[in-house]
Scaffold this motif. Sequence first.
Motif, PDB file in Angstrom:
ATOM      1  N   GLY A 103       1.088   5.864   1.451  1.00  0.00           N
ATOM      2  CA  GLY A 103       0.620   4.487   1.238  1.00  0.00           C
ATOM      3  C   GLY A 103       1.392   3.327   1.984  1.00  0.00           C
ATOM      4  N   ALA A 104       0.412   2.597   2.698  1.00  0.00           N
ATOM      5  CA  ALA A 104       1.177   1.485   3.407  1.00  0.00           C
ATOM      6  C   ALA A 104       0.632   0.174   2.826  1.00  0.00           C
ATOM      7  N   GLY A 105       0.716   0.227   1.479  1.00  0.00           N
ATOM      8  CA  GLY A 105       0.765  -1.309   0.910  1.00  0.00           C
ATOM      9  C   GLY A 105       2.040  -1.702   0.821  1.00  0.00           C
ATOM     10  N   PRO A 106       2.342  -2.930   0.305  1.00  0.00           N
ATOM     11  CA  PRO A 106       3.480  -3.626  -0.005  1.00  0.00           C
ATOM     12  C   PRO A 106       4.612  -2.885  -0.553  1.00  0.00           C
ATOM     13  N   GLN A 154      -9.272  -2.137  -0.336  1.00  0.00           N
ATOM     14  CA  GLN A 154      -8.203  -1.502  -1.247  1.00  0.00           C
ATOM     15  C   GLN A 154      -7.466  -0.439  -0.216  1.00  0.00           C
ATOM     16  N   PHE A 155      -7.968   0.126   0.777  1.00  0.00           N
ATOM     17  CA  PHE A 155      -7.623   1.269   1.642  1.00  0.00           C
ATOM     18  C   PHE A 155      -7.244   0.949   3.238  1.00  0.00           C
ATOM     19  N   GLY A 156      -6.129   1.081   3.611  1.00  0.00           N
ATOM     20  CA  GLY A 156      -5.737   0.795   5.040  1.00  0.00           C
ATOM     21  C   GLY A 156      -4.516   0.103   4.981  1.00  0.00           C
ATOM     22  N   GLY A 158      -1.471  -2.188   4.923  1.00  0.00           N
ATOM     23  CA  GLY A 158      -1.199  -3.531   4.359  1.00  0.00           C
ATOM     24  C   GLY A 158      -1.650  -3.339   2.840  1.00  0.00           C
ATOM     25  N   ARG A 231      -5.099  11.256   4.915  1.00  0.00           N
ATOM     26  CA  ARG A 231      -5.284  10.966   3.434  1.00  0.00           C
ATOM     27  C   ARG A 231      -4.465  12.210   2.856  1.00  0.00           C
ATOM     28  N   VAL A 232      -3.580  11.906   2.092  1.00  0.00           N
ATOM     29  CA  VAL A 232      -3.012  13.208   1.258  1.00  0.00           C
ATOM     30  C   VAL A 232      -3.777  13.885   0.233  1.00  0.00           C
ATOM     31  N   HIS A 269      -3.707   1.374  -7.197  1.00  0.00           N
ATOM     32  CA  HIS A 269      -4.327   1.797  -8.351  1.00  0.00           C
ATOM     33  C   HIS A 269      -5.838   2.121  -8.201  1.00  0.00           C
ATOM     34  N   ALA A 271      -6.738   4.946  -6.074  1.00  0.00           N
ATOM     35  CA  ALA A 271      -6.725   6.102  -5.388  1.00  0.00           C
ATOM     36  C   ALA A 271      -6.932   7.216  -6.320  1.00  0.00           C
ATOM     37  N   GLY A 509       5.336   1.689  -7.304  1.00  0.00           N
ATOM     38  CA  GLY A 509       4.232   0.368  -7.030  1.00  0.00           C
ATOM     39  C   GLY A 509       3.069   0.529  -8.262  1.00  0.00           C
ATOM     40  N   GLU A 510       2.016  -0.325  -7.630  1.00  0.00           N
ATOM     41  CA  GLU A 510       0.966  -0.399  -8.640  1.00  0.00           C
ATOM     42  C   GLU A 510       0.464   0.835  -9.129  1.00  0.00           C
ATOM     43  N   GLY A 511       0.018   1.657  -8.488  1.00  0.00           N
ATOM     44  CA  GLY A 511      -0.747   2.861  -8.759  1.00  0.00           C
ATOM     45  C   GLY A 511       0.011   3.592  -9.799  1.00  0.00           C
TER      46      GLY A 511
END
Length: 543
Positions: A103-106, A154-156, A158, A231-232, A269, A271, A509-511
């Motif tokens: 995951g490349a979110g914050p 949601q995905f990508g 950032g 994608r994992v 959140h 995935a 993180g959030e997820g």
Amino acid sequence: MLRLTELKLPLDHSPEALRQVVLDRLGISDADLLDLQVFRRGHDARKKNAIHLIYTLDVALRDEATVLRRFQGDAHVNPTPDMRYRFVGHAPAGETRRPLVIGAGPCGLLAALVLAQSGFRPIILERGKAVRERTKDTWGLWRRAELNPESNVQFGEGGAGTFSDGKLYSQIKDPQHHGRKVMEEFVKAGAPEEILYLSKPHIGTFRLVQMVEHMREEIERLGGEYRFSSRVTDLLVDIAPDGTRQMRGVALADGSVIESDHVVLAIGHSARDTFEVLRQRGVYMEAKPFSVGFRIEHPQRMINECRFGPFAGNKLLGAADYKLVHHGSDGRSVYSFCMCPGGTVVAAASEPGRVVTNGMSQYQRAERNANAAIVVGIEPERDYPGDVLAGVALQRRLEEAAFLAGGSNYHAPAQTVGDFLAGRPSTSLGEVVPSYKPGVTPTDLAAFMPDFVVRAIREALPAFDRQIRGFARPDAVLTGVETRTSSPVRIRRGADGQSLNTRGLFPAGEGAGYAGGILSAGVDGIKMAEAVARSMLGLGGEE
Ligand code: FAD
């Protein structure tokens, strides 16, 4: 240095007034004040006719010890805390093991950055595309009603916050000042310096895109590696005869396998397929409360005037925000969430045949409408009992119903507040023009939302109107549905950051239920990078 808090000055004060207020507060001469830096600036708008700026200042004095003694017991005069970031350790020369960050979110970005800065050369696996390509796909939904399930809001690169208001505040406890590290890294990556001192900073969408790219360049420069469209799809877990479970690596959608015994799981959140994989692999998870409701839109001018009275439009104040809570008669709370001043409501779906709303803005916050989610808290025991992923099932049901009510073309169902309160479907809208793209369909939102949600929001809107006059104006617009307020699961971890039953897996993180928002997700990413570093270096200690 000394830190002075709660210094109050009029909105239109002169630059010199800042120095004078320090001299007056401390009773010192001008020659004794060697340096002055603004650490924080906020405002107090409780009295609309007398809005004040509230400062926290760091000052260097000729004789700090004497002044400090004089102000002993004064909660607003203290030594400036040391907020410098300290790494838990560095990878030894020749370290060949590489941690994975999913995951490349914050959260994933900050985890990867700190790991890279610590010499661990992480591999970042991101299901979506690099941020520029992702931007095109996201606009594809907004402009042409075409959803790409792997590249969207949601995905990508950032993560979920890239097309957002970029609000960067949080109420988390942060004794180690990790939030400061997040902000400093954002500034290095191109965020405006003011985020370091404004009490409610925001970045806006365009800058976020550039920052995310700069952070990638830095991670790669330090030896990290990105793999997009990766994608994992499975976790490889070794199970010892005594039942101990240890991460061995992950499998990707293209069938390849990447081995690693340290995996940061920062999947956000949305995935849902990955939550299912975790369930199948027996990773410990719990259902958790979240909230559902609608987005509401009003003219931003109305919010500014109500909040700032004669000071509406003042540059230092910017576009006004709000935060509202109503404790309903049935015990449920209704509250505003992710308020975006001068922004737009965005289509935020990641699954075909579903509609989800959220909000974003540009740095200037200059769009005509203010928007915010108005949501009702829901809990697993009461509202979606049984299965650990029952919350996901509920989200999907509501998003599907919204898709159908919107016309099955990614238009969002919408209703005026007047019609919603009167219990009649909307057939047209009024002066407030909804900003959601590709478009909205006037309808009856109550027809597909659970009754208790409808009742609670019907009770809350007039209560909110008593705080912000016009909040329940008949032509304010509600669009639906708002379901991705936070993760429907918590992937529990121990004090060492590792999953309760799977060593080497660091839910983050959030997820995983450990953050809610860009800043707190970044902070959690740093914490999990530290947990990984401690484990790889064989150090003890807790997050
Ligand atoms: P995410 O940002 O969700 O990142 C998770 C990443 O993991 C995604 O990039 C995803 O593609 C990837 N991923 C998922 N599954 C897999 C898999 N199986 N394999 C590989 N990769 C995977 N918060 C604020 O603080 N301020 C705001 O103004 C704000 N506005 C928002 C506006 C919008 C439109 C949205 C959608 C959210 C907003 N948020 C805002 C919330 C904020 O974006 C999130 O809290 C934050 O992004 C969470 O960070 P995260 O890294 O934990 O997860």
